[in-house]
Design a protein around this motif. Sequence first.
Motif, PDB file in Angstrom:
ATOM      1  N   VAL A  36       0.826  -1.196   0.000  1.00  0.00           N
ATOM      2  CA  VAL A  36       0.000   0.000   0.000  1.00  0.00           C
ATOM      3  C   VAL A  36       0.870   1.259   0.000  1.00  0.00           C
ATOM      4  O   VAL A  36       0.498   2.289  -0.574  1.00  0.00           O
ATOM      5  N   ALA A  37       2.039   1.169   0.616  1.00  0.00           N
ATOM      6  CA  ALA A  37       2.883   2.359   0.792  1.00  0.00           C
ATOM      7  C   ALA A  37       3.806   2.624  -0.381  1.00  0.00           C
ATOM      8  O   ALA A  37       4.444   3.684  -0.418  1.00  0.00           O
ATOM      9  N   LEU A  38       3.915   1.704  -1.345  1.00  0.00           N
ATOM     10  CA  LEU A  38       4.893   1.878  -2.424  1.00  0.00           C
ATOM     11  C   LEU A  38       4.729   3.184  -3.204  1.00  0.00           C
ATOM     12  O   LEU A  38       5.737   3.853  -3.497  1.00  0.00           O
ATOM     13  N   PRO A  39       3.510   3.589  -3.594  1.00  0.00           N
ATOM     14  CA  PRO A  39       3.399   4.876  -4.290  1.00  0.00           C
ATOM     15  C   PRO A  39       3.923   6.044  -3.459  1.00  0.00           C
ATOM     16  O   PRO A  39       4.603   6.939  -3.974  1.00  0.00           O
ATOM     17  N   PRO A 157      -3.539  -4.174   4.333  1.00  0.00           N
ATOM     18  CA  PRO A 157      -3.795  -3.037   3.448  1.00  0.00           C
ATOM     19  C   PRO A 157      -4.654  -1.960   4.084  1.00  0.00           C
ATOM     20  O   PRO A 157      -4.412  -0.765   3.896  1.00  0.00           O
ATOM     21  N   THR A 158      -5.667  -2.365   4.850  1.00  0.00           N
ATOM     22  CA  THR A 158      -6.533  -1.377   5.511  1.00  0.00           C
ATOM     23  C   THR A 158      -5.756  -0.576   6.543  1.00  0.00           C
ATOM     24  O   THR A 158      -5.847   0.658   6.605  1.00  0.00           O
ATOM     25  N   ILE A 159      -4.982  -1.275   7.370  1.00  0.00           N
ATOM     26  CA  ILE A 159      -4.176  -0.589   8.380  1.00  0.00           C
ATOM     27  C   ILE A 159      -3.193   0.363   7.699  1.00  0.00           C
ATOM     28  O   ILE A 159      -3.034   1.514   8.112  1.00  0.00           O
ATOM     29  N   GLY A 160      -2.544  -0.135   6.647  1.00  0.00           N
ATOM     30  CA  GLY A 160      -1.582   0.708   5.941  1.00  0.00           C
ATOM     31  C   GLY A 160      -2.213   1.967   5.391  1.00  0.00           C
ATOM     32  O   GLY A 160      -1.636   3.065   5.480  1.00  0.00           O
ATOM     33  N   GLY A 161      -3.411   1.838   4.823  1.00  0.00           N
ATOM     34  CA  GLY A 161      -4.094   3.014   4.282  1.00  0.00           C
ATOM     35  C   GLY A 161      -4.412   4.042   5.346  1.00  0.00           C
ATOM     36  O   GLY A 161      -4.212   5.250   5.150  1.00  0.00           O
ATOM     37  N   VAL A 163      -2.900   4.422   8.299  1.00  0.00           N
ATOM     38  CA  VAL A 163      -1.666   4.992   8.841  1.00  0.00           C
ATOM     39  C   VAL A 163      -1.106   6.061   7.911  1.00  0.00           C
ATOM     40  O   VAL A 163      -0.677   7.142   8.347  1.00  0.00           O
ATOM     41  N   LEU A 164      -1.102   5.772   6.619  1.00  0.00           N
ATOM     42  CA  LEU A 164      -0.556   6.730   5.662  1.00  0.00           C
ATOM     43  C   LEU A 164      -1.352   8.028   5.609  1.00  0.00           C
ATOM     44  O   LEU A 164      -0.828   9.060   5.193  1.00  0.00           O
ATOM     45  N   VAL A 171       6.579   4.738   9.523  1.00  0.00           N
ATOM     46  CA  VAL A 171       5.885   4.166  10.683  1.00  0.00           C
ATOM     47  C   VAL A 171       5.487   2.717  10.419  1.00  0.00           C
ATOM     48  O   VAL A 171       5.511   1.868  11.327  1.00  0.00           O
ATOM     49  N   LEU A 172       5.141   2.416   9.176  1.00  0.00           N
ATOM     50  CA  LEU A 172       4.683   1.064   8.851  1.00  0.00           C
ATOM     51  C   LEU A 172       5.781   0.024   9.068  1.00  0.00           C
ATOM     52  O   LEU A 172       5.502  -1.108   9.469  1.00  0.00           O
TER      53      LEU A 172
END
Length: 516
Positions: A36-39, A157-161, A163-164, A171-172
């Motif tokens: 999720v964080a790659l972009p 993915p939900t948590i990552g979204g 957090v970002l 942080v991830l």
Amino acid sequence: MSAHTPPARLRDAWIALSGLSAVFLFEMLDNSVLTVALPTIGRDLAASTASLQWVSSAYSVAFGGLMLLFGAVADRFGRRRTMLVGLTLLAVASAATVLVTSVEQLVVVRALMGLAAAMTTPGSMALTFRLFSGDELRVRGLTVVSTAGLVGLAVGPTIGGFVLAVAPWQVLLVANVPIALVALVGIRSGVGADQPEDLHRHPLDLVGAVLGTATVVGVLVTPTLAVSTGGWLAWAIAVATVVAVVGFVVRERSARHPLLDLALVARPLVASGLAYKAAAGLATAGLSYAVTLQLQAAWGWPPALAAIGTLPQVVVLLVSGRFVGPFVRRVGLERAAWTSAAAVVLGLAVFTVLGRTGYPAVAVALVLVAAGMRVVGAVAGARVLSGLPGDRTSIGAALVDTASELATAVGIAATGTVLAAFVPGSVTVAQPTAAHAAAVVGALQVAGAVITAVAALLVAVGVLRARRGASTPEPTATRPTPTATGSPTPTSTPTIPTSSTAPSSSIDHHQESSRA
């Protein structure tokens, strides 16, 4: 419970299981959150698409390539000791993320985290298996540990979204530090120290380790290069991989103390368990990739709606854990292994044949795959470890994880290769036309058919090997009986039989021993 008696209930080993579950949580949560964080990482570090691919690949290559080596190291120098070192490395590497200022530095951090995963993940399965003496408790313990990983995979993915939306991407990865600390405390407090008689002291086969690592890395890297770049480099690495495979087999057949005893791998319990695990990994990877592309690239669903579309799989993964034990107890370990692997393959077949008719068929496929994954993840590993001597359980767990990792890579690469051949231009376009959507769906059907056939063949191989094992008993092995907090006591017991009554017979024997 005496110092030499295995836990009679799961709750008696809750400290150890908490630590071991944290290891699997890290493995599954890490990559799902990072995707999720790659972009965001790409924008922050001004990274190219190729560089971002290596952010993910560096972890997978280090993890997959080094598992066999560290499985052998753990069997020689201590499973608990190797895990504690790996968890320390994981915490340090994760904390170092805050110092990263370039994508190259992040790739190095990811490779170190993959190294840490190679040191910890196989050991978590081996130690979970060795905590208990009965089949049912072993399967239930492996189910508890795998549940943590599946939860991480489902909610990552939900948590990552979320957090970002409120914090930087670092942080991830730093979040792995508290997970590693929980694992350290649980394993250090709940798992007994390694005992000399529980290990073997054969010299480490360094030549075999190099060839084995080159083999796995080549298998993981070659498909990606073939799809993305092609040309002489892909062919050169493919040839080098074949040479490494041949060299590894020759070395392991001739070495006095091989890294991986191929005779052990050929044992019916081990071979069948690995075949089931590989079949499930291959079909799961193919379906996951295909569903994502069909929902978004062919049907034009936005990412948020596509995520909602995968909820049937998430729900089944999260709620079906309580049914694994009763199912295995009812049908037996062998039948549970092949039927669960077959369910995963059937899910991919349903998608291949009926997926283009609409979302209901996709939902059915996701449910079948999730239900099969929930069972095969525990029972296939239990079969492999049951078929090995007590001082080879870490290398056995590494074999299970390697089989899954390689099958996943092959499934994704096969789907990508077919798409590249059948779909002109890019698979993902802003506004898919009817012709483009039809080409994507058609390519996915071809890829699904190929992967389904190969996965079904692997299940058939597993069934045939298991039947051979039922008719030809395997050698008696000296298997230590470990405890959560005490030292293991070596006992000579035959390898667990493959008949459908194996779990209940072992459970009865364990209960009688406990009462005595």
